[in-house]
Design an enzyme around this catalytic site. Sequence first.
Site, PDB file in Angstrom:
ATOM      1  NE  ARG A  79      73.789  -0.204  66.656  1.00 19.10           N
ATOM      2  CZ  ARG A  79      74.078   1.097  66.716  1.00 19.10           C
ATOM      3  NH1 ARG A  79      75.001   1.518  67.540  1.00 19.10           N
ATOM      4  NH2 ARG A  79      73.450   1.959  65.951  1.00 19.10           N
TER       5      ARG A  79
ATOM      6  CG  ASP B 108      69.787   6.020  60.028  1.00 22.18           C
ATOM      7  OD1 ASP B 108      68.758   5.328  59.859  1.00 22.18           O
ATOM      8  OD2 ASP B 108      70.799   5.586  60.608  1.00 22.18           O
TER       9      ASP B 108
ATOM     10  CE  LYS C 218      73.184  -0.069  61.946  1.00 17.16           C
ATOM     11  NZ  LYS C 218      72.436   1.078  62.464  1.00 17.16           N
TER      12      LYS C 218
ATOM     13  N   GLY D 217      62.812  15.830  93.832  1.00 20.81           N
ATOM     14  CA  GLY D 217      63.157  15.472  92.448  1.00 20.81           C
ATOM     15  C   GLY D 217      61.959  15.096  91.599  1.00 20.81           C
TER      16      GLY D 217
HETATM   17  C1  R5P Z   1      69.130   1.618  63.505  1.00 19.16           C
HETATM   18  O1  R5P Z   1      68.758   0.687  62.806  1.00 19.16           O
HETATM   19  C2  R5P Z   1      68.699   3.021  63.264  1.00 19.16           C
HETATM   20  O2  R5P Z   1      68.075   3.179  62.033  1.00 19.16           O
HETATM   21  C3  R5P Z   1      69.855   3.998  63.362  1.00 19.16           C
HETATM   22  O3  R5P Z   1      70.780   3.710  62.333  1.00 19.16           O
HETATM   23  C4  R5P Z   1      70.557   3.875  64.678  1.00 19.16           C
HETATM   24  O4  R5P Z   1      69.659   3.721  65.713  1.00 19.16           O
HETATM   25  C5  R5P Z   1      71.413   5.095  64.921  1.00 19.16           C
HETATM   26  O5  R5P Z   1      72.022   4.969  66.166  1.00 19.16           O
HETATM   27  P1  R5P Z   1      73.494   5.491  66.405  1.00 19.16           P
HETATM   28  O6  R5P Z   1      73.526   6.926  66.010  1.00 19.16           O
HETATM   29  O7  R5P Z   1      73.713   5.279  67.869  1.00 19.16           O
HETATM   30  O8  R5P Z   1      74.415   4.645  65.589  1.00 19.16           O
END
Ligand code: R5P
Length: 284
Positions: free
Chosen positions: A185, A210, A183, A34
Amino acid sequence: MIVSGSSSQTLAAALADETGRPLATVTYDRFPDGEGLAAAPGFEGTEAVVVATTDSDEAWVELLQLQDAVREAGAKQVTTVIPYMGYARQDRAFEPGQPVSARAMAKAISTGTDRVVLVNPHEATVTDYYEVPTVTVDAAGVLAKALPKLDDPLFLAPDEGAIGIAETVREAYGAGETDFFEKHRDRETGAVEITPSDSPVVDRDVVVVDDIIATGSTMSEAVGVLTDRGADRIVAACVHPMLVANAVTKLRAAGVDEVVGTDTVERGCSVVSVASVLAAALGP
Ligand code: R5P
């Protein structure tokens, strides 16, 4: 010579064309146990530009091997171009006991190179982790070339961190307005919640910009809000189209009309190249 990692072969070839540097023959093999073996049997000369997106653990190992292979073959000056730097989002320990993965990777890469060029890393401060001169280039402007003709466009960042690149794309496009959503998360579940802005979107073309689309959660939440609010055409644009797992399906289900990205990560939607931006950064 330009020496390519397996994930960056199209971009490396474009960079060779842009800069007039020859493209070295590279092989990517794997032993029965591998372990990988990336080699550059076609490398000659004293200057190497190793171009390797590190979008997987294998790609990191390959990059370290290629850096070593070109030194072994006589390179005196090694430049490492990382079009998409994986692990850059773990740029601090978010919980006790976690590593600063970006720093660990940067230190390892620094041992085999004289300088580093990064394209739109998640945070520009990641350059501090490298132990050799490191520059970042902003390639977001090339995304404007991938956009269709837009009607009264709004360039929207899905969170505050992306406002800069949304503005860069708007400027390169030459028309429209810029705005951003907020946003949140959930770190446990990865679920994304969006608080929209007040910008009118009804019958308007919106480009959501983004730095990266990874799982697609951020982008699809933003696109879903825009769809519900009556936006006309919705384009998702990003520098790094990682598009892991079911990201494309999520985006389509949310109502996106088009997904466009650059070739920092080579995917079906990588319709524009960052080669010219990298060529300018590398110089003659
Ligand atoms: C986070 O702050 C980044 O700018 C992106 O918004 C993020 O990493 C995108 O990740 P995902 O597609 O998993 O939401």
